[in-house]
Write an enzyme that holds these catalytic residues in place. Structure first.
Site, PDB file in Angstrom:
ATOM      1  N   GLU A  44       0.866  -1.181   0.000  1.00 12.14           N
ATOM      2  CA  GLU A  44       0.000   0.000   0.000  1.00 12.14           C
ATOM      3  C   GLU A  44       0.900   1.227   0.000  1.00 12.14           C
ATOM      4  OE1 GLU A  44      -2.671   0.423   3.371  1.00 12.14           O
ATOM      5  OE2 GLU A  44      -3.798   1.944   2.263  1.00 12.14           O
TER       6      GLU A  44
ATOM      7  N   GLU B  88     -11.287  -3.289   3.839  1.00 10.57           N
ATOM      8  CA  GLU B  88     -11.677  -3.631   5.212  1.00 10.57           C
ATOM      9  C   GLU B  88     -13.129  -3.211   5.417  1.00 10.57           C
ATOM     10  OE1 GLU B  88      -9.275  -1.690   8.232  1.00 10.57           O
ATOM     11  OE2 GLU B  88      -8.149  -3.536   8.513  1.00 10.57           O
TER      12      GLU B  88
ATOM     13  N   CYS C  68      -6.487   0.796   2.978  1.00  4.91           N
ATOM     14  CA  CYS C  68      -7.499   1.857   3.015  1.00  4.91           C
ATOM     15  C   CYS C  68      -7.454   2.746   1.782  1.00  4.91           C
ATOM     16  CB  CYS C  68      -7.301   2.713   4.261  1.00  4.91           C
ATOM     17  SG  CYS C  68      -7.648   1.827   5.777  1.00  4.91           S
TER      18      CYS C  68
END
Ligand code: AHR
Length: 659
Positions: free
Chosen positions: A49, A378, A246
């Site tokens: 990420e 998530e 995220c």
């Protein structure tokens, strides 16, 4: 951290109870003549990420920060140079922009050039360069008026502002065009600055200013930072999950990751603020944006270059549920689902298909062979289940061969977790479910048997994000020390022992820039010049480079109970190398004399790889990158068994030839 208020456990002091009293002469018995369930030999992979400057400023080695003047403050990172009385003006403009995705550019208007008027760029916390390295300096340039400046001089300034590299662009017209020149660097420094100077009066427009290393992994153009990719390649990862995290979700849907934006020409990839820019009040990073220079094509290539199976994760019409939790209404979900279908075509379709042609144009006519796709990161709750259902229906109808990865939310237990799992086990018939655990070392030690009781049918588990948190979840005082790493090592014996249920595993996050991180711990740390793997990295490596193809029955001291008194173990057969592989983790402060018997193994000698430190606070660093690192020795069998002394706080891998 605002993301997860639960699961903050303290980890002060020594971890492991007991064991001064461990019995002398324990036994680990493996039955190599009875290989059991097949394992995913590509079980251990990496999760990437763009957090902690892992992408822009890290893996993506562009040295110019805010190269396209699209930061919220368009001149962020740039400062004026007006030497010896030079006079001029810097303007950010939008008229006649390079393209609609890149609407701002810099106009340098020089009234009186003196010895030079222009700008400097400080890079990503400085520009790291090695003596002798070559860079491509490039920019889109035009001179809007008549008789504007004919050249632009780029100088790299090292310590004491000495010029350590130069390149000149020339021959401009009133139309935008990309110009480039090679710059050779004569000194090593982590903190150079790039100075652009004009020495003639007039106006000159600049956009997409770039200083890009020629030396990338595999020498690829727009390629990736060699030392960082090498650390990944050394793990021999089974898969690469990207682009997050995220980041996939975005704080709002308008800031969600849009993969199609990232496979355009570099100058047309619309930049957005990085969602980690201001997530943590204690680690603000106002200069963190996503240029998408590292986009989906580059991720697929990276996966191929390191021999990993690509696992892209897509937004499922839900922004981060810890932030806005904005959700696309069900009747507006179609574009998200179409993005997923198009992604499969981009990765796997023939070069004659619409999206396969995009891949071919980028330079890869052959399909990438994608087999896995994550739906949401998530996510949790009924809104996620509804949306997953729609994605799964469309994807399974068109591409039944693609395995879908679903979310079990941010916590490894609880009501949300149970709700999601019951849906995936029930009506949804999920393929693979992603579990996350950012927990204390004690949790990892206590939960190695977590999967012993999972049903053997139904969805498989992807342990998709885990890392022991020595101070508390995402606390800035967490350390990548041996206390955390040995706890992970112990826990992972349980993932491997349950390899018929747990199909993939990856530590998270992957990278942290020592001067620009937001989240700790991370698997690999780096600065502008150097990098190192943490003790946690070497734990992952012990597993990923010693994975097997089949489970083997194993007993400790004649019993299936595992762990026993701080001794954790797992065993596999690798039918590719023909080795029996036994892993033993001694999570206690005592040396453990252990006899390893592998019934059905024929080798009289074994390779023994040990990762150990008597100091639970031990860490690696730029100065001591292998302070905690594996050491290989050999062991000779006596009466068909190997007698080892397992060092205090150690992980041992024993490899012996099967019969
Ligand atoms: O790894 C850091 C973050 O932790 C990831 O972006 C997210 O999936 C999780 O909350």
């Amino acid at each position: 951290m605002s993301l997860r208020s639960t699961a903050i456990l303290s980890a002060v002091g020594l971890l492991f109870a007991g064991s001064a009293q461990t019995p002398p002469g324990e036994t680990i018995t493996v039955d190599a003549s009875r290989p059991g369930a097949a394992l995913n030999p590509a079980m251990f992979g990496v999760f990437f990420e763009d957090i902690n400057f892992g992408g822009d400023g890290g893996l993506y080695p562009e040295r110019v920060r805010n190269r396209s003047f699209e930061f919220t403050e368009p001149l962020y990172g740039w400062s004026k140079v007006d030497q010896g009385g030079a006079e001029g003006e810097l303007n950010i403009r939008t008229e006649g922009a390079l393209n609609a995705s890149n609407p701002h550019y810099l106009r340098i208007r020089v009234y009186s050039p003196g010895p030079g008027y222009g700008v400097t760029n400080g890079g990503f916390r400085g520009i790291g360069v090695e003596s002798g390295a070559e860079f491509v300096f490039s920019a889109y340039v035009r001179t809007p008026g008549t008789g504007g400046p004919k050249s632009l001089k780029a100088s790299l300034l090292g310590g004491g502002n000495n010029v350590i590299g130069e390149a000149t662009l020339a021959g401009f017209s009133s139309q935008w065009r990309k110009y480039e020149a090679t710059m050779r660097v004569s000194a090593t420094t982590p903190r150079a600055q790039l100075r652009l100077m004009v020495t003639e009066p007039g106006e000159i427009d600049l956009d997409m200013v770039s200083l890009y290393p020629k030396d990338t992994f595999k020498g690829r153009q727009n390629g990736l930072r060699r030392d960082l990719v090498q650390l990944l390649a050394d793990l021999k990862p089974g898969f690469l999950r990207f682009p997050g995290g995220c980041i996939v979700e975005g704080r709002r849907l308008a800031l969600a990751y849009d993969w199609k934006n990232t496979v355009k020409d570099l100058a047309e990839r619309r930049m957005i603020v990085n969602r980690w820019n201001d997530e943590f009040a204690h680690r603000p990073t106002p200069d963190y944006f996503q240029t998408f220079g590292l986009g989906f094509y580059e991720y697929f290539l990276l996966a191929e270059d390191i021999g990993a199976s690509p696992l892209p994760v897509l937004n499922c019409g839900m922004a981060c549920q810890f932030n806005s939790s904005e959700t696309a209404p069900m009747d507006k979900l179609e574009p998200y689902i179409q993005d997923a279908l198009d992604l499969v075509e981009f990765a796997n379709g023939p070069a004659s298909s619409k999206w396969g042609a995009v891949r071919a144009r980028l330079g890869h006519p052959a399909p990438f062979g994608m087999k896995l796709l994550g739906i949401g990161n998530e996510q949790w709750g009924p809104r996620y289940i509804e949306r997953y259902k729609r994605f799964a229906a469309a994807l399974k109808a068109k591409y039944p061969e693609i395995q879908l990865v679903g979310s079990s939310g941010p916590s490894p237990a609880g009501q949300e977790f149970d709700y999601l799992w019951s849906n995936f086990r029930g009506e949804l018939k999920g393929d693979i479910i992603d579990e996350h655990y950012y927990m204390a070392p004690q949790w990892f030690l206590a939960n190695s048997a977590r999967y012993d009781k999972y049903p053997r049918t139904g969805p498989k588990v992807f342990a998709g994000e885990y890392a022991a948190q020595t101070a508390g979840t995402a606390r800035p005082t967490n350390r990548n020390n041996w206390e955390a790493a040995i706890a992970e090592a112990a826990f992972i014996t349980g993932l491997e022992r349950n390899g018929d249920v747990v199909t993939m595993a990856s530590y998270a996050p992957l990278f942290g820039h020592l001067d620009a991180w937001q989240w700790t711990p991370n698997l690999i740390w780096f600065d502008n010049l150097k990098s190192y793997g943490t003790p946690n990295y070497y734990v992952q490596k012990m597993y990923s480079t010693n994975a097997g193809t089949n489970l083997l029955p194993l007993q400790i001291n004649g019993s299936a109970a595992n762990p026993q008194n701080g001794l954790y173990a797992s065993a596999t057969l690798d039918n590719r190398s023909g080795d029996v592989i036994v892993k033993a983790v001694n999570a206690t402060a005592s040396t453990r004399p252990v006899t390893i018997k592998a019934n059905g193994a024929s080798g009289a000698s074994a390779r023994v790889i040990t990762l150990a430190s008597g100091d639970l606070k031990a860490e690696n660093s730029i100065e001591k990158p292998t302070n905690v690192a594996p050491v290989e020795t050999a062991a000779t069998a006596a009466a068909g068994a190997f007698h080892l002394q397992l060092a205090p706080y150690s992980m041992t891998v024993l490899r012996v030839r099967a019969r």
